[in-house]
Design an enzyme around this catalytic site. Sequence first.
Site, PDB file in Angstrom:
ATOM      1  CD  GLU A 180     -14.759  -5.645  -1.611  1.00  0.00           C
ATOM      2  OE1 GLU A 180     -13.660  -5.656  -1.025  1.00  0.00           O
ATOM      3  OE2 GLU A 180     -14.921  -5.163  -2.750  1.00  0.00           O
ATOM      4  CG  ASP A 220      -5.673  -7.641  -7.631  1.00  0.00           C
ATOM      5  OD1 ASP A 220      -4.654  -7.893  -6.966  1.00  0.00           O
ATOM      6  OD2 ASP A 220      -6.486  -6.761  -7.305  1.00  0.00           O
ATOM      7  CD  GLU A 239      -3.030  -0.993   0.135  1.00  0.00           C
ATOM      8  OE1 GLU A 239      -3.036   0.023  -0.585  1.00  0.00           O
ATOM      9  OE2 GLU A 239      -3.856  -1.914   0.001  1.00  0.00           O
ATOM     10  CD  GLU A 254     -10.313  -2.330  -8.298  1.00  0.00           C
ATOM     11  OE1 GLU A 254      -9.258  -2.148  -7.661  1.00  0.00           O
ATOM     12  OE2 GLU A 254     -11.443  -2.046  -7.845  1.00  0.00           O
TER      13      GLU A 254
END
Length: 635
Positions: free
Chosen positions: A351, A258, A118, A372
């Site tokens: 989610e 991902d 992050e 996304e």
Amino acid sequence: MGAANKTLLLILLLFSDNFIFEILSEGVTKEEGKQLRDEVREMFYHAFDGYMNHAFPRDELKPLSCGGEDTLGGYALTLIDSLDTLALLGDRERFSTSVEWIGKNLRFDINKTVSVFETTIRILGGLLSAHLMASDYNTGMRIPSYDDELLHLAEDLARRMLPAFDTPTGIPFGSVNLMHGVDENESKITSTAGGGTLTLEFGVLSRLTNDPIFEQVTKNAVRGLWARRSRINLVGAHIDVFSGEWTQKDAGIGTSIDSFYEYLLKAYILFGDEEYLFIFQEAYRAAMLYLYNDPWYVEVNMNSAALVWPLFNSLQAFWPGLQVLAGDIEPAIRTHAAFFSVWKRYGFTPEGFNLATFNVQQGQKSYPLRPELIESTYWLYKATRNPRFLDAGRDMLASLQYAARCTCGYCHISDVEFHQQEDHMESFFLAETVKYLWLLFDLAAGPDNLVENGPYKYIFSTEGHLLPATPQVSLASENCSYLGAYCRSSNLRQETYSSDTAKESGGTNISDSLTNADAPNFLSRSTFQKSRSSALIKGYCPGLTHGQRYGISYIDSDDSPEEESSSTKQAAVVQNSSTALVVSNESNQSSDSPSFDVDEDHDSHQEPKEDHRVPQLDIETPQIVNETHKQGAGD
């Protein structure tokens, strides 16, 4: 895969055809595109002003209670994450003010344990992207008083994260203390995305600082993960960074994995390193063979490919956008339609959405303002100019305005079925969600932004940060030293190191392009190509001019320096050759995996050029070739 699993998937596919209704295009006019773009701009400032007025300098806004909270490290996270969005919107005043405040006030010598992943994608990427804009005349955002403060901060931050990479596998720990290094009791388990989604930011930093260590450690991390893939070229979700053993063997394209796929392709596009392309080819082929059940993606055991979860995970929604970059647009369109049908059903994507029951997965009902699906919508509209993607964007904007807008910003949705709001707003809402919406409608209105009309081609990081394909960033691997590409022999020093990427590239000059022949409107706008130059000299050059760094040619003026003698001039040999990444998805109708071909065009050789001031480097617009379906594209 067992018979029972095959039967289950067949049932899923049969039902999915009924579930995915046809999206009828109502059409968004150019004028409406302008109105929607302006509405998104207002959305950004509602949330940005809410943060600055009620939360700054804390990390994130609490949009319901109009307060702030420290969620990552306590260093003005949302402001840093928003910098390049301010620049994209053309807000020079707030961009300049923000950059100056960060340069004067931000420090990383703090006793905080932070996520390597992050911190890299949000803070390091935000600083680098803003630095590249603030320091360059050609972005229209240059700050006259700026003196590389953000770059110095980025380098300091990255050095504080380097201890995380000191593992037997080269795969980094998930967290690191910015003052003391890795904590004694730090977990040895990390996610594949966490270890494999650092290459863009660290690689750009290496090129800007002339220090290869940042690029080396992140490339070694990718190698460490890929070396432990299964025999069928799938990777799991979590791994022990010491033993290299997979602790979660579920393979998918969503949660925990991902952006590993994303950065393989983008690192190749930005840096031209063919090792990343090779890994991407193998990984993508395996994903399309074992994870893709047209139009959905499932999770399987990485060794046996046995079905584990028939689940749509919201983080999977980046995949159609990645397929656009790879040139595999037809399956991207079908998958986007499937994912968007979930959004239409609930107003948001939960989610988790169970493909066996076609209901929200228990315990995964939230929508934390993720970008996304909007990101993929932007890329597909850019590639196809099909107005149905504008309609999808308009629906997503309406959902956000109707259900997520709250007192001081935009709220998480804790339950997509009942649209319950939660008092939290992630920084990526301003870095990505709003950015991709604005770019989508700006395309419809007639693009007027530095991504579409600026001097460079940009790669978007997984956090949506803009990384330009300037010569300084993209050509480094062609030379023995990061800054050695344009040195004159009189300034040359030989006693320097060589980067791993330079050694591995072997001096190959490749101008890579990823394009779609079936989308003519896409060709002139979404392109990624780098003019490769291979200098005749080797070594370290103490510095580059502005033109050399950014590939800008200048016309000689009367007061130009005297010409150097022929004995000190150094001519640069510029060679261009084209490659096209072709993704074939014929495996949808057969058991064969997608095929990848790299075709080289050796006819684009240019004769040596000589310029006593600045070598001319053109960032050209390539032609993207797509030979898929002839019947008819992190966080």
